[in-house]
Design a protein around this motif. Structure first.
Motif, PDB file in Angstrom:
ATOM      1  N   ASP A   9     -13.762 -30.080   1.209  1.00  0.00           N
ATOM      2  CA  ASP A   9     -14.796 -31.125   1.178  1.00  0.00           C
ATOM      3  C   ASP A   9     -16.216 -30.568   1.122  1.00  0.00           C
ATOM      4  O   ASP A   9     -17.162 -31.232   1.510  1.00  0.00           O
ATOM      5  CB  ASP A   9     -14.625 -32.106   2.350  1.00  0.00           C
ATOM      6  N   LYS A  45      -9.478 -37.721   0.376  1.00  0.00           N
ATOM      7  CA  LYS A  45     -10.927 -37.473   0.299  1.00  0.00           C
ATOM      8  C   LYS A  45     -11.314 -36.459  -0.779  1.00  0.00           C
ATOM      9  O   LYS A  45     -12.239 -36.700  -1.563  1.00  0.00           O
ATOM     10  CB  LYS A  45     -11.445 -36.998   1.661  1.00  0.00           C
ATOM     11  N   VAL A  65     -18.659 -33.211   2.803  1.00  0.00           N
ATOM     12  CA  VAL A  65     -18.597 -34.625   2.425  1.00  0.00           C
ATOM     13  C   VAL A  65     -17.567 -35.324   3.307  1.00  0.00           C
ATOM     14  O   VAL A  65     -16.364 -35.058   3.211  1.00  0.00           O
ATOM     15  CB  VAL A  65     -18.230 -34.780   0.939  1.00  0.00           C
ATOM     16  N   ASN A  66     -18.053 -36.178   4.178  1.00  0.00           N
ATOM     17  CA  ASN A  66     -17.152 -36.913   5.073  1.00  0.00           C
ATOM     18  C   ASN A  66     -17.223 -38.422   4.878  1.00  0.00           C
ATOM     19  O   ASN A  66     -16.371 -39.149   5.364  1.00  0.00           O
ATOM     20  CB  ASN A  66     -17.469 -36.574   6.534  1.00  0.00           C
TER      21      ASN A  66
HETATM   22 MG    MG Z   1     -15.789 -32.284   6.694  1.00  0.00          MG
END
Ligand code: MG
Ligand code: UD1
Length: 456
Positions: free
Chosen positions: A108, A25, A231-232
């Motif tokens: 993230d 990610k 940000v997922n």
């Molecule tokens: Mg997260």
């Protein structure tokens, strides 16, 4: 001066299930730069004595992307608390040094700035607390952990969204994910964290609730929501990109560039626009671009890895690929692609050309449709065009080849041999004109057609 008592741990081991991606990610890019690099760059001004990034197993590209920061592998992704414990050994004696401070950041949250990390550290110092966490008030609290405070406003615990009651979910104060703590307190508390929760994970956030029972104190700082969105998912990624673009555009304009329609210009995190640069609507800057004072970039151009000197004019519809160096006052016009090539001051390639692996000297004029044939399917070769040379339209320059200064190449040539300085080169079939042949041809064909129609 590095801060000898500060160690940073950046959590980046998650695969990012919600991204539905093969790529880790935190390697997904925001403004052309991996998210994790944004976070590391925001941490750099703090000058931590140690920076350790927790990565997942089988992520060599991530280890490479974070270097020279050290990485440790979390073999099983058992949660953010477990991830921090994985980094403990890498901190050596610092992990139990009462004067050492550990700052935990998430890989993230690409919008975070150095000032916000400072704010968190200052808050912990001012409150003389063992732990400080970072809170924010997002527009949509959604899946963030909630900060649960008592009536006096003191932070008691953090509850993850999946474990929260409806009343807890109604709390607007959320956890941004960053934690700053005295090193021994952090690791001692983490050893007490269990995984009896909705996700079956060891949550870093549980240390807040455990602090009281251990005679330790926790506090929180609040920072602007614009910096702390996590940000997922791909949707979060697009939102972070939009926020970052807005920030970069404002910075570019503040530094003296004109963006005629800022919301249509895409910048990279490292785009450098000097004062009085004018960027017209719908221009895309990939990584590694610098545009010199007073240069103009016209609409629908795409630049990446390119240096553009003062006063040059690029576009509309130009493409500058990595290794392009455009000299002062030079021109690169519509549908011209430049790659690994240098156009010196005042050189012009105004229309429909490909200039790859080329050196174009001062003031040379490249006619419409000129192509440098730089690749034979196996290797690349260079083309050199001398100062003041004139390349006629629709010319193929088969590299390696050199056109001397002041030389002229006739339109439609295929140039396979070097052209001496000041020579005229013609590499095309000689033209023959046959008088009245066109008229005779028409008469012949029309006659044949008329006869066959009569028969029908
Ligand atoms: Mg997260
Ligand atoms: C986390 C916080 C939540 C906060 C939110 C802010 C916890 C338990 N929750 O939730 O309170 O509101 O961030 O964005 O801390 N990671 C590892 N190893 C693991 C799990 C995660 O290194 O075993 C890394 C991930 O790569 C990621 C970061 O930790 O970079 C955060 O993990 P993520 O799963 O995104 O946590 P959130 O659910 O967003």
């Amino acid at each position: 001066m590095s801060e000898p008592n500060l160690a940073v741990i950046v959590l980046a081991a998650g695969q990012g299930t919600r991204m539905r991606s093969r790529r880790p990610k935190v390697l997904h890019a925001v403004a052309g730069k991996p998210m994790i690099r944004h976070v590391l760059d925001a941490l750099a001004p703090l000058e931590p004595a140690r920076t350790v990034v927790v990565v997942g197993p089988g992520m060599p590209e991530l280890t490479e992307a974070v270097a020279p920061a050290e990485s440790v592998v979390q073999d099983e992704r058992l949660g953010t608390g477990h991830a921090v414990l994985t980094a403990e050994a890498a901190l050596g004696a610092r992990a139990q040094d009462p004067d050492a401070e550990v700052l935990v950041a998430l890989g993230d949250t690409p919008l975070v700035t150095p000032g916000t990390f400072d704010r968190l550290r200052r808050r912990r110092a001012e409150a003389n607390a063992d732990i400080a966490v970072l809170g924010f008030h997002p527009e949509d609290p959604g899946g963030y952990g909630r900060l649960i405070c008592d009536d006096a406003g003191r932070l008691r615990r953090i509850v993850e969204a999946k474990d929260a009651t409806p009343e807890e979910l109604a709390v607007g104060a959320c956890h941004a994910g960053m934690v700053c703590a005295r090193a021994p307190a952090l690791f001692d508390l983490l050893r007490r964290v269990d995984n009896a929760n909705a996700k079956g994970e060891y949550y870093l956030t549980d240390i807040v609730a455990l602090a009281d029972g251990a005679g330790l104190t926790a506090t929180h700082a609040v920072a602007p929501a614009t910096e702390l969105q996590g940000v997922n998912s791909r949707i979060d990624l697009a939102a972070a990109e939009a926020a970052m673009q807005q920030r970069l555009r404002h910075a570019a304009m503040t530094c003296g560039a004109t963006l005629v329609a800022p919301e249509t210009v895409t910048l990279a995190a490292d785009t450098l626009l000097e004062p009085d640069v004018v960027v017209h609507p719908h221009v895309v800057f990939g990584p590694g671009v610098r545009v010199g004072e007073g240069a103009e970039v016209l609409s629908f151009s795409h630049l990446e890895g390119a240096q553009v000197a003062a006063g040059a004019k690029i576009g509309p519809y130009a493409r500058l690929r990595p290794g392009s160096e455009i000299g002062a006052e030079a021109r690169v016009g519509n549908f011209v692609e430049v790659k690994n090539a240098r156009l010196a001051a005042g050189a012009k390639a105004n229309h429909l050309s490909y200039l790859g692996d080329a050196d174009v000297a001062e003031g040379a004029n490249i006619g419409a449709g000129t192509i440098t044939c730089n690749y034979d399917g196996y290797t690349k070769a260079r083309t050199a065009i001398g100062a003041g040379a004139f390349i006629g339209s629709n010319t193929a320059l088969v590299a390696p080849v050199r056109v001397g200064q002041g030389a002229i190449v006739g339109a439609g040539s295929t140039i396979t041999k070097d052209v001496p300085d000041d020579a005229l080169a013609l590499g095309r079939g000689d033209q023959r004109n046959r008088d009245a042949a066109a008229r005779r041809f028409r008469e012949l064909r029309q006659g044949a057609k008329d006869r066959s129609e009569d028969k029908g």
